[in-house]
Design an enzyme around this catalytic site. Structure first.
Site, PDB file in Angstrom:
ATOM      1  N   SER A   1     -30.921  10.333 -42.184  1.00 29.98           N
ATOM      2  CA  SER A   1     -32.007   9.617 -41.659  1.00 29.98           C
ATOM      3  C   SER A   1     -31.035   8.563 -41.327  1.00 29.98           C
ATOM      4  O   SER A   1     -31.833   7.041 -41.115  1.00 29.98           O
ATOM      5  CB  SER A   1     -33.203   9.247 -41.630  1.00 29.98           C
ATOM      6  OG  SER A   1     -33.892  10.987 -42.010  1.00 29.98           O
TER       7      SER A   1
ATOM      8  N   HIS B   1     -22.174  21.007 -46.209  1.00 30.80           N
ATOM      9  CA  HIS B   1     -23.687  20.956 -46.206  1.00 30.80           C
ATOM     10  C   HIS B   1     -24.755  21.771 -46.608  1.00 30.80           C
ATOM     11  O   HIS B   1     -25.133  22.521 -46.653  1.00 30.80           O
ATOM     12  CB  HIS B   1     -23.986  20.324 -44.366  1.00 30.80           C
ATOM     13  CG  HIS B   1     -24.552  19.907 -43.935  1.00 30.80           C
ATOM     14  ND1 HIS B   1     -26.172  20.474 -43.375  1.00 30.80           N
ATOM     15  CD2 HIS B   1     -24.969  18.711 -43.165  1.00 30.80           C
ATOM     16  CE1 HIS B   1     -27.052  19.326 -42.932  1.00 30.80           C
ATOM     17  NE2 HIS B   1     -26.004  18.046 -42.148  1.00 30.80           N
TER      18      HIS B   1
ATOM     19  N   GLU C   1     -27.711  21.917 -45.341  1.00 37.15           N
ATOM     20  CA  GLU C   1     -28.094  23.475 -44.556  1.00 37.15           C
ATOM     21  C   GLU C   1     -27.609  24.733 -44.339  1.00 37.15           C
ATOM     22  O   GLU C   1     -27.861  25.636 -44.708  1.00 37.15           O
ATOM     23  CB  GLU C   1     -28.161  23.237 -43.191  1.00 37.15           C
ATOM     24  CG  GLU C   1     -29.660  22.041 -42.453  1.00 37.15           C
ATOM     25  CD  GLU C   1     -29.650  21.082 -41.590  1.00 37.15           C
ATOM     26  OE1 GLU C   1     -28.144  21.848 -40.690  1.00 37.15           O
ATOM     27  OE2 GLU C   1     -29.588  19.650 -41.193  1.00 37.15           O
TER      28      GLU C   1
ATOM     29  N   GLU D   1     -24.883  13.112 -48.987  1.00 33.07           N
ATOM     30  CA  GLU D   1     -26.628  13.071 -48.188  1.00 33.07           C
ATOM     31  C   GLU D   1     -27.812  13.647 -49.691  1.00 33.07           C
ATOM     32  O   GLU D   1     -27.276  14.827 -49.509  1.00 33.07           O
ATOM     33  CB  GLU D   1     -26.061  13.850 -47.130  1.00 33.07           C
ATOM     34  CG  GLU D   1     -24.935  14.254 -46.320  1.00 33.07           C
ATOM     35  CD  GLU D   1     -24.798  14.491 -44.776  1.00 33.07           C
ATOM     36  OE1 GLU D   1     -25.105  14.096 -44.188  1.00 33.07           O
ATOM     37  OE2 GLU D   1     -24.854  15.375 -44.735  1.00 33.07           O
TER      38      GLU D   1
ATOM     39  N   GLY E   1     -32.523  14.849 -41.956  1.00 33.79           N
ATOM     40  CA  GLY E   1     -33.847  15.440 -41.019  1.00 33.79           C
ATOM     41  C   GLY E   1     -34.979  14.870 -41.354  1.00 33.79           C
ATOM     42  O   GLY E   1     -35.991  15.150 -40.155  1.00 33.79           O
TER      43      GLY E   1
ATOM     44  N   LYS F   1     -24.794  19.902 -35.655  1.00 34.09           N
ATOM     45  CA  LYS F   1     -25.198  21.106 -35.547  1.00 34.09           C
ATOM     46  C   LYS F   1     -25.486  21.985 -34.962  1.00 34.09           C
ATOM     47  O   LYS F   1     -24.735  22.053 -33.708  1.00 34.09           O
ATOM     48  CB  LYS F   1     -27.318  20.869 -36.084  1.00 34.09           C
ATOM     49  CG  LYS F   1     -27.052  19.707 -37.641  1.00 34.09           C
ATOM     50  CD  LYS F   1     -28.288  19.075 -38.044  1.00 34.09           C
ATOM     51  CE  LYS F   1     -28.118  17.922 -38.641  1.00 34.09           C
ATOM     52  NZ  LYS F   1     -29.175  17.911 -39.593  1.00 34.09           N
TER      53      LYS F   1
ATOM     54  N   ASN G   1     -22.764  14.956 -36.355  1.00 30.39           N
ATOM     55  CA  ASN G   1     -22.661  17.020 -36.592  1.00 30.39           C
ATOM     56  C   ASN G   1     -23.724  16.544 -35.770  1.00 30.39           C
ATOM     57  O   ASN G   1     -25.041  16.591 -35.929  1.00 30.39           O
ATOM     58  CB  ASN G   1     -23.028  16.696 -38.274  1.00 30.39           C
ATOM     59  CG  ASN G   1     -23.849  18.374 -38.278  1.00 30.39           C
ATOM     60  OD1 ASN G   1     -23.707  18.305 -37.701  1.00 30.39           O
ATOM     61  ND2 ASN G   1     -24.605  18.988 -39.768  1.00 30.39           N
TER      62      ASN G   1
HETATM   63  C1  PEP Z   1     -26.805  15.489 -41.420  1.00 32.11           C
HETATM   64  O1  PEP Z   1     -27.673  16.291 -40.810  1.00 32.11           O
HETATM   65  O2  PEP Z   1     -25.477  15.671 -42.144  1.00 32.11           O
HETATM   66  C2  PEP Z   1     -28.049  14.291 -41.202  1.00 32.11           C
HETATM   67  C3  PEP Z   1     -27.257  13.220 -41.975  1.00 32.11           C
HETATM   68  O3  PEP Z   1     -28.856  14.406 -40.782  1.00 32.11           O
HETATM   69  P1  PEP Z   1     -29.685  13.279 -39.827  1.00 32.11           P
HETATM   70  O4  PEP Z   1     -28.467  12.069 -39.780  1.00 32.11           O
HETATM   71  O5  PEP Z   1     -29.943  14.002 -38.851  1.00 32.11           O
HETATM   72  O6  PEP Z   1     -30.752  13.029 -41.218  1.00 32.11           O
END
Ligand code: PEP
Length: 254
Positions: A216, A98, A100, A170, A176, A11, A9
């Site tokens: 992460s 997601h 976000e 998630e 992040g 973003k 992803n």
């Molecule tokens: C994501 O945005 O779906 C995500 C898992 O981000 P990160 O791997 O940076 O934590």
């Protein structure tokens, strides 16, 4: 046997040329890695999608996806992009729900149910994200939150439509932040999700559903996470912006 997927992803990162360079590198590095039931998906900003889909042609284990699509078929929604438009440039997937999008754009389960329907109607496979906040986990509400996101977001689907979905657990506190859920914490939730799927759709559908972990995930922790019986791959944010890291995560299956 259910599909194993590593999905990136990006973003709102990378300009057009940067995106094309990164994806070309990724193709070269993963084209011989993804085998059997494995698939690599890159979810880019809309501006890259058409070109990435062209680059991915001929690699049946590498696909591209969007990070969002509107719930309406078309119309006066300035600035939005429809599922049909996403599909028309060669994308196969779309991330929906997601955290976000939930947090910054007010997307709730009811809206996400509509987005899911429109995406499926237009032949896109949703990567449907669910996960609790830190506050919800600390209040021991995480199982209830996950369940309500499933029930309100996707359990209106019949078994056939549901079979097209990919789910991504998630935990919001891990996205992040550099804090990863431990393999045990992630497996506990994945097993819970699969149990809920079995209760709603039966064992076969539950067994066939790909459930990704996101938060992460990096080359160091991917192998342990992916070795869990109910974790079928990852949704990768930050580490998907570096071809070496992303490829090492893909290789973590082997
Ligand atoms: C994501 O945005 O779906 C995500 C898992 O981000 P990160 O791997 O940076 O934590």
């Amino acid at each position: 046997m259910r599909k194993k997927i590593v999905a990136g992803n990006w973003k709102m990162n990378l300009d057009y040329n940067e995106g094309l360079s990164l994806f070309s590198e990724v193709i070269n590095m993963v084209k011989d890695e993804a085998t059997g039931t494995q698939e690599v998906v890159v979810c880019s900003p809309f501006i890259h999608l058409h070109s990435l889909a062209q680059l991915a042609k001929g690699y049946n284990k590498i696909s591209v996806g969007a990070q969002n699509a509107h719930q309406a078929e078309s119309g006066a929604y300035t600035g939005e992009v429809s599922a049909k438009q996403v599909k028309s440039v060669g994308a196969g997937y779309v991330i929906l729900g997601h955290s976000e999008r939930r947090q910054y754009f007010g997307e709730n389960n009811e809206l996400l149910a509509k987005k899911t329907d429109t995406a499926l109607k237009n032949g896109l496979k949703p990567i449907f994200c669910i996960g609790e906040t830190l506050q919800e986990r600390e209040a021991n509400q995480h199982f209830d939150i996950i369940k309500s996101q499933l029930v309100e977001g996707v359990f209106h689907l019949d078994a056939e439509a549901f079979g097209t979905l990919v789910l991504a657990y998630e935990p919001v506190w891990a996205i992040g932040t550099g804090v990863t859920a431990s393999a045990e914490q992630a497996q506990e939730i994945h097993a819970f999700i699969r149990k809920e799927l079995a209760a709603k759709y039966g064992e076969q559908v539950a067994d066939d559903t790909t459930i990704l972990y996101g938060g992460s995930c990096n080359p160091k922790n991917a192998a342990e996470l992916f070795a869990q019986p109910d974790i079928d791959g990852g949704l990768i944010g930050g580490a998907s912006l570096k071809s070496r890291d992303f490829t090492d995560i893909v290789k973590a299956f082997n």
